[in-house]
Design an enzyme around this catalytic site. Structure first.
Site, PDB file in Angstrom:
ATOM      1  N   ARG A  32       0.824  -1.214   0.000  1.00 43.64           N
ATOM      2  CA  ARG A  32       0.000   0.000   0.000  1.00 43.64           C
ATOM      3  C   ARG A  32       0.856   1.263   0.000  1.00 43.64           C
ATOM      4  O   ARG A  32       0.553   2.222  -0.722  1.00 43.64           O
ATOM      5  CB  ARG A  32      -0.951  -0.032   1.199  1.00 43.64           C
ATOM      6  CG  ARG A  32      -2.085  -1.048   1.031  1.00 43.64           C
ATOM      7  CD  ARG A  32      -2.699  -1.429   2.369  1.00 43.64           C
ATOM      8  NE  ARG A  32      -3.912  -2.236   2.213  1.00 43.64           N
ATOM      9  CZ  ARG A  32      -3.923  -3.558   1.999  1.00 43.64           C
ATOM     10  NH1 ARG A  32      -2.769  -4.213   1.879  1.00 43.64           N
ATOM     11  NH2 ARG A  32      -5.070  -4.212   1.889  1.00 43.64           N
ATOM     12  N   ASP A 328      -4.930 -15.435   7.174  1.00 46.21           N
ATOM     13  CA  ASP A 328      -3.552 -15.798   6.834  1.00 46.21           C
ATOM     14  C   ASP A 328      -2.901 -16.684   7.893  1.00 46.21           C
ATOM     15  O   ASP A 328      -1.911 -17.371   7.610  1.00 46.21           O
ATOM     16  CB  ASP A 328      -2.697 -14.539   6.654  1.00 46.21           C
ATOM     17  CG  ASP A 328      -3.024 -13.811   5.362  1.00 46.21           C
ATOM     18  OD1 ASP A 328      -3.567 -14.444   4.436  1.00 46.21           O
ATOM     19  OD2 ASP A 328      -2.747 -12.600   5.283  1.00 46.21           O
TER      20      ASP A 328
END
Length: 440
Positions: A32, A328
């Site tokens: 990002r 995750d």
């Protein structure tokens, strides 16, 4: 189809782990920061940028789009350790250039999905593709909202390659059927480049790194519960940033310490964003001794340390409500359960569309090592009723499975051979070297 990763690593049983670990920079934040830096005015310097292949794919794609990226190493004054640092000269909103070749996202679904949101506003055609694993992963969740905003987006039966022809986008209000931080990011980044107000309504909370990163670059983002709004046309300003340690990488060490009696690990400079710390709460629920301390806040992101000690493990059920904040970390939690606990997970069907079918590959791998494990349609059930035998296991070209099998193998009677262990380079180069250094 040939395997992407071919190296075999042997993990020997361990009595305990002890030491201090600084995990690599957070993958999610690195992606990002790099993308926003490319859209910003001025220069951005990012220290502790994630060293794995996924985040390098993002930088290479940005370079193909005309962004000047410099990579070098600085040194931590306190530890003397080498710090991966990236400098990006921003091109401003709508300032990227048409690529002369396909954009190779490697193994990184994050790169492809989020970059598609940026490119949806640019008036040229880009083709986003990747390795064999990525080309099997579904992309319609991100294609659909970008099409609704006015971009021309096509895919190959819902999978990469994805062709994006951008243009004058229209703001929308979008509510996906299932939660996804990557889809949210794509829509917000596209909305930043419109004229008007774009609204994203999450069905459940997901990691909010994009919202925090936009604010760090000077944008105003309106967040009310699961509703996020961004006004288009806001200019971003380059700045100096430090990426905190990746909590998803830290999870492997936290689970390893929780698994082995006599273990104690301290994980320093870890990102402690509340949308990413569910793993530490789950370890407590399983019985581990976990202490979390926030030391500071960098660019809207809390950073601190985590200390983990082993205690006797119990049984735990994780339901669909638990899954979005743990997606995750579920493979390594399954590995932890082989050390004497019990874990049942449902509502995690998304795992079937990751770098591998993580449900089938995980359960098959644990069974190959001697685990008592069952595959569920949308999850798995692992019972640590017997000690693993060891043996050979295939990481299925999946970095998180390679590391999860390593954690499982620490408690086996005999060594564990992990085929395709070099998949860890996607997110955590040097993982197995750190593991060997922590053995007591």
């Amino acid at each position: 189809m040939p395997a992407e990763f071919t190296k075999t690593v042997t993990v020997r049983p361990a009595t305990a782990l002890e030491g201090v670990v600084r995990v690599p920079g957070d993958k999610s934040i690195s992606h990002r920061y790099a993308m926003l830096a490319a859209l910003a005015d001025g220069v951005t310097r990012i220290s502790h940028y994630a060293p794995g292949k996924d985040c390098q794919s993002t930088l290479k794609c940005l370079e193909q789009l005309g962004t000047i990226v410099s990579r070098h190493a600085s040194f931590d004054r306190d530890t003397g350790a080498e710090v991966p640092t990236v400098q990006i000269v921003g091109r401003g909103l709508l300032g990227l250039q048409s690529p002369t070749a396909d954009l190779d996202c490697g193994n990184s679904g994050s790169t492809l999905r989020m970059l598609a949101g940026i490119l949806a506003a640019h008036p040229f055609t880009s083709v986003l593709t990747g390795d064999a694993s990525l080309r099997r992963r579904p992309m319609l969740r991100v294609v659909t909202p970008l099409q609704q905003m006015g971009a021309e987006v096509t895919s190959f039966n819902g999978r990469p390659p994805v062709a994006v022809t951008g243009g004058n986008l229209q703001p929308i209000t979008y509510r996906p059927e299932s939660p996804s931080a990557q889809v949210k990011t794509a829509v917000l980044l596209a909305g930043l480049q419109t004229q008007g107000l774009t609204t994203f309504e999450e069905p459940a909370g997901t990691r909010d790194h994009t919202e925090r990163a936009l604010k760090a670059f000077g944008a105003t983002v309106d967040v009310h519960g699961h509703v996020i709004r961004i006004a288009g046309g806001q200019r971003l300003t380059g700045r100096n940033l430090a990426v905190p340690g990746d909590p998803s990488s830290a999870a492997f060490w936290a689970c390893a310490a929780a698994a082995l009696p006599g273990s104690f690990l301290e994980l320093r400079d870890v990102g402690l964003n509340p949308s990413r710390t569910a793993i530490f709460d789950v370890l407590r629920r399983l019985g581990a001794d976990v202490d979390v301390q926030v030391d500071r806040v960098d660019a809207e992101e809390p950073v601190g340390r985590v200390r983990v000690r082993h205690r006797t493990m119990s049984r735990l059920d994780l339901t669909p409500a638990d899954v979005p904040g743990l997606i995750d970390e579920l493979p390594v939690l399954a590995a932890l359960a082989t050390h004497g606990g019990e874990l049942r997970v449902t509502g995690a069907g998304e795992l079937r569309a990751k770098e591998s079918d993580r449900i089938t590959a995980l359960v098959n791998g644990l069974r190959a090592l001697g685990a008592d494990a069952d595959e569920l349609p949308d999850g798995f059930h692992v019972r640590g009723s017997r000690r693993l035998l060891g043996g050979q296991v295939d990481a299925a070209d999946d970095h998180r499975l390679a590391m999860a099998f390593a954690v499982a193998g620490l408690g086996a009677l005999e060594p564990t051979l992990i085929r395709g262990a070099d998949a860890v380079d996607v997110s955590y180069p040097g993982f197995f070297d750190v593991l060997d250094a922590l053995r007591k």
